[in-house]
Write an enzyme that holds these catalytic residues in place. Sequence first.
Site, PDB file in Angstrom:
ATOM      1  N   TRP A 137       0.832  -1.393  -0.425  1.00  0.00           N
ATOM      2  CA  TRP A 137      -0.275   0.115   0.174  1.00  0.00           C
ATOM      3  C   TRP A 137       0.840   0.468   0.229  1.00  0.00           C
ATOM      4  O   TRP A 137       0.361   2.187  -0.682  1.00  0.00           O
ATOM      5  CB  TRP A 137      -0.915  -0.121   1.123  1.00  0.00           C
ATOM      6  CG  TRP A 137      -0.112   0.531   2.331  1.00  0.00           C
ATOM      7  CD1 TRP A 137       0.539  -0.629   2.946  1.00  0.00           C
ATOM      8  CD2 TRP A 137      -0.009   1.243   3.491  1.00  0.00           C
ATOM      9  NE1 TRP A 137       0.831  -0.059   4.707  1.00  0.00           N
ATOM     10  CE2 TRP A 137       0.337   1.075   4.718  1.00  0.00           C
ATOM     11  CE3 TRP A 137      -1.370   2.710   3.282  1.00  0.00           C
ATOM     12  CZ2 TRP A 137       1.199   2.161   5.841  1.00  0.00           C
ATOM     13  CZ3 TRP A 137      -0.770   3.309   4.209  1.00  0.00           C
ATOM     14  CH2 TRP A 137      -0.109   3.794   5.146  1.00  0.00           C
ATOM     15  N   ASP A 138       1.747   1.060   0.203  1.00  0.00           N
ATOM     16  CA  ASP A 138       2.919   1.983   0.515  1.00  0.00           C
ATOM     17  C   ASP A 138       3.325   3.020  -1.234  1.00  0.00           C
ATOM     18  O   ASP A 138       3.216   4.032  -0.849  1.00  0.00           O
ATOM     19  CB  ASP A 138       4.909   1.225   0.067  1.00  0.00           C
ATOM     20  CG  ASP A 138       4.391   0.711   1.401  1.00  0.00           C
ATOM     21  OD1 ASP A 138       4.088   0.557   1.901  1.00  0.00           O
ATOM     22  OD2 ASP A 138       5.784   0.944   1.484  1.00  0.00           O
ATOM     23  N   GLU A 167       1.815  -1.365  12.739  1.00  0.00           N
ATOM     24  CA  GLU A 167       1.625  -2.532  13.195  1.00  0.00           C
ATOM     25  C   GLU A 167       2.833  -3.283  14.305  1.00  0.00           C
ATOM     26  O   GLU A 167       2.620  -4.578  14.868  1.00  0.00           O
ATOM     27  CB  GLU A 167       2.622  -3.209  11.905  1.00  0.00           C
ATOM     28  CG  GLU A 167       2.084  -2.767  10.496  1.00  0.00           C
ATOM     29  CD  GLU A 167       3.129  -3.035   9.441  1.00  0.00           C
ATOM     30  OE1 GLU A 167       2.546  -3.500   8.118  1.00  0.00           O
ATOM     31  OE2 GLU A 167       3.642  -3.270   9.739  1.00  0.00           O
ATOM     32  N   LYS A 184       4.234   1.763  16.160  1.00  0.00           N
ATOM     33  CA  LYS A 184       6.032   1.803  14.818  1.00  0.00           C
ATOM     34  C   LYS A 184       5.485   2.531  13.642  1.00  0.00           C
ATOM     35  O   LYS A 184       6.235   3.649  14.009  1.00  0.00           O
ATOM     36  CB  LYS A 184       5.452   0.760  14.131  1.00  0.00           C
ATOM     37  CG  LYS A 184       6.490  -0.046  13.067  1.00  0.00           C
ATOM     38  CD  LYS A 184       5.556  -1.080  12.140  1.00  0.00           C
ATOM     39  CE  LYS A 184       6.768  -1.378  11.384  1.00  0.00           C
ATOM     40  NZ  LYS A 184       6.287  -2.839  10.459  1.00  0.00           N
ATOM     41  N   GLN A 185       4.176   3.513  13.271  1.00  0.00           N
ATOM     42  CA  GLN A 185       4.836   4.658  12.394  1.00  0.00           C
ATOM     43  C   GLN A 185       3.539   5.480  12.927  1.00  0.00           C
ATOM     44  O   GLN A 185       1.833   4.750  13.510  1.00  0.00           O
ATOM     45  CB  GLN A 185       5.123   4.078  10.776  1.00  0.00           C
ATOM     46  CG  GLN A 185       3.599   3.532  10.634  1.00  0.00           C
ATOM     47  CD  GLN A 185       3.488   2.323   9.368  1.00  0.00           C
ATOM     48  OE1 GLN A 185       4.743   1.360   9.129  1.00  0.00           O
ATOM     49  NE2 GLN A 185       3.162   3.156   8.053  1.00  0.00           N
TER      50      GLN A 185
END
Length: 750
Positions: A358-359, A487, A592-593
């Site tokens: 999906w990046d 994640e 994580k992000q």
Amino acid sequence: MKRIFEINPWHIVTHELSSENKRLQESMTSLGNGNMGMRGFFEEGYSGDSLSGIYLGGVWYPDKTRVGWWKNGYPDYFGKVINAVNFIKLGVLIDDEPVDLAVDQISDFELDLDMKTARLTRRFTVNKGDKQVAFTFDRFISVAQKELAVIQVHAKNVGQQPVTVTFKSALDADVENEDANYDERFWDVLAKRVDQKSGSIVAVTKENAFGTPRFTVGIKMTNESQLAAQGGSEPTEKEVQNTFSGVMNPGDEATLTKRVVVVTSRDYNSQPELETAMSQLSDQVTNQSFDALLTAHADVWAVRWAKSDVQIEGDDGAQQGIRFNLFQLFSTYYGEDSRLNIGPKGFTGEKYGGATYWDTEAFAIPVYLGITDPQVSRNLLMYRYQQLDGAYHNAQQQGLKGALFPMVTFNGIECHNEWEITFEEIHRNGDIAFAIFNYTRYTGDTSYVLNEGSKVLTEISRFWADRVHFSERHQQYMIHGVTGPDEYENNVDNNWYTNYLAQWTLKYTLEILAQVSAGVAEKLNVSDDEKNHWQDIVDRMYLPHDEKLGIFVQHDGFLDKDIQPVSSLPKDQLPLNQNWSWDKILRSPYIKQGDVLQGVWDFIDDFTPEQKKANFDFYEPLTVHESSLSASIHAILAADLHYEDKAVEMYERTARLDLDNYNNDTDDGLHITSMTGSWLAIAQGFAGMRIRDDQLHFAPFLPKKWTSYQFRIVFRGRSINVKVDQSGTSLTLLAGEPLTVDLNGQKVQL
């Protein structure tokens, strides 16, 4: 953080051969042309630690192990990119002793990736007793001809006595992947040919148990040298070789030029067609000099840089970082083939299987929209449209309607082997919908969204409408059992970002359905009952929120964790993913992000300054930025909030993530999709670029370390240069019709 290359605005260069950092050097000197690529491993071989890798776009193989045998709905296999036939192999011998930089005594070493011309050069002098020979290796993968790679080695006897120098130029299909199960080899050789100065191999990927396509590859080399041709040979059943050798007196020089043409069954229907094309393409370049082929290649790169270069004054490290990222991004993908996409590691390593994530939609398309022709981004959208059948299959595997686009794929079929990612990280369906909106908003082109795009949106909406459930207790729609962009949280209920995207996608699809032609509407066949149901979901979607904190809650139960900032952790426990158990990470509050902040970035103009501030101030201190995608979002939001020091800190992290090996994981390949972050941080962050009501807006600031920066953007048929320095901001219309833009709240006519 580890910096092994010198700071240079246009070059990735070092004068030290470090066995400890050999894999890092290989990653950072990778080359590609969108059709194929390779790590910066040595042509002549290297007996020390190394990760050799040559990869071909769209050529892959299913992992030997069946992964879905014990869970209904699980993918059958894990797809991965495979190491291609080694076509740069070029052994070098001095008086019959092989050159091996892992053991030889060398001097005058230089490794130089010239980003302006996309050319990798390596120089060194080998000292074998009283023999001294200086070598220069050059290579490039042509962007002027997608099937072409050119390698050249130059030798000069700088010693005091004659030596015999031998070049062994080869094609070798006996290769393996480092991560392959059971030392697998993937290539069966169908045909070999070799003569005095040329050779070819036709190989096919071996049979597999899953019925996925086999790929045939044809590779032909032609070699020329001042050294005498010693004839062709077949050292092994999977290799062909041309040998050139001769005595070189002190001061003598000799060169070997190797032209390689690579064709695959992706472009040809039969082996005879493939072999004919291979020969014809090889004939076209055989008589062209190295310099002529290099010039044609460099000229294409010059056009790319003219459209996309970002110039930074006052900080050479920042300058090098942004150019390196754009260089590697364009080496991976420039839109020539809508069947291909952008793997997180591109052509630089095996991790993530070389597949599409999906990046692309979330991070790459916004960059390509800004600095390439719109067709490049449109091809990325077409990639998903062409894989709708696979998306139907993925949804049906879960007993759901509509289309579920894969988390990881080569052909539209999900091929990842972690359940919590594969079928819980479903926000990617919304990210793909958002990319359609993003393309349409930026370009003003509605031809895609009102045709192919409306089909994609409709099928994604049908998935969302089936995936939600209605809570009688709360009288709201919810989505349980998901993983958000963070994640480090699996199988959660009501991830805010996922719920928000589902709601937004349904709303946007309804808006588009009201605009499509009667013919398109008939084909889509969305009933009034469906539309009414979608609208009900839009109206009653549950979005976790905390009134006291004024934040969107990442998911149900997140605030029940022991909320402590990352700054409270001992430094020796970071990065968490290399020091903590997975169980401990999942129970922690550490992110994580960007997750909630991913949504705030996507829809940045839909939230108040107070909402943006409250969410950033709460979530950023909990974020460990252990995803390469994380820093850019935080840079943009920090700039939006006028946290300029934080914005610059996050820019530096995203711009030099690989060059400085921030996350200690670049040795197995670069983070290609996250390389978009440096451009986004400058354009959307420092320059404050937004699209509002079909108009460009800018609200720039100048980082304290910099004296100026400038970049160019393509917008609706115009090319615009944006320059920010200590005197202010200047906008220049370079091409296209006059345009009104908003600069710091004032209308400016260009």
